[in-house]
Design a protein around this motif. Structure first.
Motif, short mmCIF file in Angstrom:
data_model
loop_
_atom_site.label_atom_id
_atom_site.label_comp_id
_atom_site.label_asym_id
_atom_site.label_seq_id
_atom_site.Cartn_x
_atom_site.Cartn_y
_atom_site.Cartn_z
N LEU A 174 23.42 -10.19 1.96
CA LEU A 174 24.44 -10.76 1.07
C LEU A 174 24.41 -12.28 1.10
N TRP A 175 24.19 -12.85 2.28
CA TRP A 175 24.17 -14.30 2.41
C TRP A 175 22.89 -14.90 1.83
N HIS A 176 21.77 -14.18 1.93
CA HIS A 176 20.47 -14.71 1.49
C HIS A 176 20.13 -14.38 0.04
N ALA A 177 20.80 -13.42 -0.55
CA ALA A 177 20.47 -12.95 -1.90
C ALA A 177 20.48 -14.08 -2.92
N GLY A 178 19.39 -14.18 -3.67
CA GLY A 178 19.30 -15.14 -4.75
C GLY A 178 19.14 -16.59 -4.34
N LYS A 179 18.92 -16.84 -3.06
CA LYS A 179 18.77 -18.22 -2.60
C LYS A 179 17.33 -18.46 -2.17
N SER A 180 16.94 -19.71 -2.21
CA SER A 180 15.63 -20.08 -1.67
C SER A 180 15.87 -21.11 -0.57
N PHE A 181 14.98 -21.10 0.39
CA PHE A 181 15.12 -21.97 1.55
C PHE A 181 13.80 -22.67 1.81
N PRO A 182 13.84 -23.85 2.39
CA PRO A 182 12.60 -24.55 2.71
C PRO A 182 11.73 -23.69 3.64
N PRO A 183 10.43 -23.64 3.36
CA PRO A 183 9.53 -22.85 4.20
C PRO A 183 9.61 -23.28 5.66
N GLY A 184 9.59 -22.28 6.54
CA GLY A 184 9.59 -22.55 7.97
C GLY A 184 10.96 -22.70 8.59
N THR A 185 12.00 -22.76 7.77
CA THR A 185 13.35 -22.87 8.32
C THR A 185 13.82 -21.53 8.84
#
Length: 87
Positions: free
Chosen positions: A22-33
């Motif tokens: 639920l927290w990660h859905a539809g989000k993008s994060f910097p690689p390696g984080t």
């Protein structure tokens, strides 16, 4: 979540998966984080975790384990062993 999967407690792992998804859905994060690593782990185990596919989950865990040891000074001594999930 991964510890619960390895221990064979798939219900507890599913609860964490749903919470984190639920927290990660539809989000993008910097690689390696850390968040990106969570996203990748969630995606990797999603289908077999929801299906209760223990052999597929064990393969994923063994692949991750091998990848973490490969190329290190521990590699010559490392021997894969079954996870409680596989017993």
């Amino acid at each position: 979540m991964i510890v619960h999967i390895a221990a064979g407690d798939l219900e507890a792992a599913r609860a964490i998966w749903h919470e984190r998804q639920l927290w990660h859905a539809g989000k993008s994060f910097p690689p390696g984080t850390r968040a990106d690593r969570w996203r990748l782990q969630l995606a990797a185990v999603a289908e077999p975790l929801m299906a209760g596919d223990r052999p597929a989950l064990a393969k994923i865990l063994h692949d991750w384990e091998a990848a973490n040891v490969r190329g290190t000074e521990l590699e010559p001594y490392w021997e894969p062993t079954p996870f409680p999930l596989e017993r």
